[in-house]
Each structure stands twice: as structure tokens, then as C-alpha cells.
Design an enzyme around this catalytic site. Sequence first.
Site, mmCIF file in Angstrom:
data_model
loop_
_atom_site.group_PDB
_atom_site.id
_atom_site.type_symbol
_atom_site.label_atom_id
_atom_site.label_comp_id
_atom_site.label_asym_id
_atom_site.label_seq_id
_atom_site.Cartn_x
_atom_site.Cartn_y
_atom_site.Cartn_z
ATOM 1 C CE1 TYR A 103 33.593 20.693 -29.893
ATOM 2 C CE2 TYR A 103 33.348 21.818 -31.986
ATOM 3 C CZ TYR A 103 33.057 21.714 -30.646
ATOM 4 O OH TYR A 103 32.248 22.644 -30.051
ATOM 5 C CE LYS A 150 35.807 24.178 -30.992
ATOM 6 N NZ LYS A 150 34.533 24.744 -30.565
ATOM 7 C CD GLU A 152 32.135 29.691 -23.270
ATOM 8 O OE1 GLU A 152 32.806 30.099 -24.225
ATOM 9 O OE2 GLU A 152 32.370 28.623 -22.682
ATOM 10 C CG LEU A 212 36.460 27.054 -26.460
ATOM 11 C CD1 LEU A 212 37.112 25.724 -26.101
ATOM 12 C CD2 LEU A 212 35.691 26.922 -27.761
HETATM 13 N N1 PLP Z 1 32.558 29.249 -26.676
HETATM 14 C C1 PLP Z 1 32.023 28.060 -27.016
HETATM 15 C C2 PLP Z 1 31.330 27.270 -25.970
HETATM 16 C C3 PLP Z 1 32.137 27.579 -28.324
HETATM 17 O O1 PLP Z 1 31.630 26.388 -28.640
HETATM 18 C C4 PLP Z 1 32.786 28.377 -29.287
HETATM 19 C C5 PLP Z 1 32.924 27.906 -30.669
HETATM 20 O O2 PLP Z 1 32.363 26.933 -31.069
HETATM 21 C C6 PLP Z 1 33.305 29.615 -28.891
HETATM 22 C C7 PLP Z 1 33.188 30.015 -27.579
HETATM 23 C C8 PLP Z 1 34.016 30.496 -29.869
HETATM 24 O O3 PLP Z 1 35.269 29.980 -30.148
HETATM 25 P P1 PLP Z 1 35.967 30.239 -31.552
HETATM 26 O O4 PLP Z 1 36.112 31.709 -31.675
HETATM 27 O O5 PLP Z 1 37.251 29.537 -31.442
HETATM 28 O O6 PLP Z 1 35.047 29.683 -32.578
#
Ligand code: PLP
Length: 292
Positions: free
Chosen positions: A33, A148, A181, A206
Site C-alpha cells: 500500500y 510497504k 523507527e 521503511l
Molecule cells: N515508517 C513506517 C513503519 C510507516 O508506516 C510510515 C508511514 O506510514 C513511515 C515510516 C513514514 O513514511 P512516509 O513518510 O512515507 O509516510
Amino acid sequence: MSHVAYVNGRYLPHKHATVHIEDRGYQFADAVYEVTCIWNGLPVDHASHLARLRHSLTQLRIPMPCSEAALTALQREVVRRNRVTRGTLYLQVGRGVATRNQPFPSKPVKPSLVMVAKHGAGPSEVVAQAGVKVTVQPDIRWGRVDIKSVGLLPNVLAKQAAAEAKAFEALLVKPDGNVTEGGAANAWIVTKDKTLITHPLSNAILGGITRATVMRLAKTAGYQIQERAFSLDEALAAKEMFLTGTTTFVLPVVQVDERTIANGSPGSVSLDLRQRYLDYVNALDDTAWAPI
Ligand code: PLP
């Protein structure tokens, strides 16, 4: 106003928007997603989200459901039909529908494609200016969280623990004591000399789209950045901590469980980067929908 979802070729009211019971996304989390922020009716970092979608699909050997230009046109239409000015656009692509069996279907199946638009995005400016609390949780996720995937059960449990601790987010920590994270955001700390530190890109985090944009904005502003692992102890002793994400933007963290970060107020670097990010999204124009 009734909400309209896109499901495998059709625009449907939410209550009629359903997927097949043998959709592999439903049975095996065999789907990926993207969540894109819609700001003033425009997508934030659309091309980067498409690139990450491509990465996730490639890693799982799921074909793109259509061309990226066609996908963009569908996304625009979902945003338009739902009249979203500030909100999010959720897009899910799965391997498709097949009789339940763990290996990939022997005959190619059509990937499934679902999109849902939502009004309202992220914490309010008041919350952001006050800073938020996070709670430490063990990072028990699988070894490929750079993909993701919709397999988010460890995140669900961590986020539930955060909700029960009246914290905004979970701060995920590996058995070696390093912070990876947040449950749905990337984590950063700031040292006394205003150097920014965040976990390097790897299979263990991610690759946040917001992380990349904030890194670019921070470099332009002259900040030093170190992409390296940092421990929970280092984080607790940091001058500042903040999160980045599609719905959080740049969000100062002022408390980790019962410990405050520095003096318990958002730091100047976090607030400066938040403002730079807001300036960036406020400056988006119609080219925001342009494909890569
Ligand atoms: N890390 C995780 C586990 C996430 O699920 C997300 C976003 O949903 C992020 C980091 C931040 O990513 P982004 O800046 O692309 O939203």
C-alpha cells in the site's frame, strides 16, 4: 457527502466497496500500500510514492495493475470525487484473487487495486507545537519492512500499546537497543551541535517519503545529517527528537514514556524543519500530479 472508493475498476460508495473473500491481500497480507497526503487538493511527493510502490511490488513480484499514468489518473479521480482538499489517499495493490494456497497462483491473476480517500490529515498544529509523547515498544516486525506490505500486525500491537499509554506513537527498539523507527513514522534525534541523526535506509526501516523530503530540506538549510543507527539511551539524552511521516509531517517528540527529552518542549530544530516542510507543501502546484 457519501464517500466513494475505487475497487478493481469501479467507483463505489463505501458501504458497497468490498473485495473477494479469497483476495490474497485479505488472506495472506499478500499486498502492498501507499498513503499519500493530499494538501490543498494536491498530492505531496506523488512521484516518490509511485517509486516506492514500484519498489514494494517488484520485491514481491506483483505486477503494477496498470500504467503509472493510468494509476495517477485514477488517483486524481478518487480525490476529485471525494472533494478532498486536506486528507489522505490510500492505495492498495494485491496479488489478486485465487483459491487459498500459499505459493503464488500457478496461472497469472489480475492484481487487485483499491483506493480510498479520507478527509483530514494528521495531528493539529496545536498538538505539533506542544510536542508529543512516544512509548518504547520492541520491534518485532519481519526482516523486510522496507516493503510497504499490509502485514502490519506488529505495528497494530505497538500502536495499541501507544494508545493505552496515552502516547502518540510507539518508538520501536531492536534487542540490541537501537531505535529503528516509529509504528508509522521515521524517528530522528538532534544532537547538541544540531546534527540530525536518523536510521540509515535498510531492510529494517521503511524508507519514508517524508524522511527523504525532510532530509533534502534540511541539507538545503545547512544542517549536518548522519544516517546511522542510534540507541534508545542516545535518544533519551538527545537535545531533540522528532518523527516524520505522511500524516505527521515533522512532529516534535517531548516525552518518551516517563522521561522528558531535554526540557520537555519542542526543540528549535524540529520546529524549524516543521515550518520548512509546511512551506514546501504549501508551495505545491498542479505539477504535483506529474508522473515521474
Ligand atoms: N515508517 C513506517 C513503519 C510507516 O508506516 C510510515 C508511514 O506510514 C513511515 C515510516 C513514514 O513514511 P512516509 O513518510 O512515507 O509516510
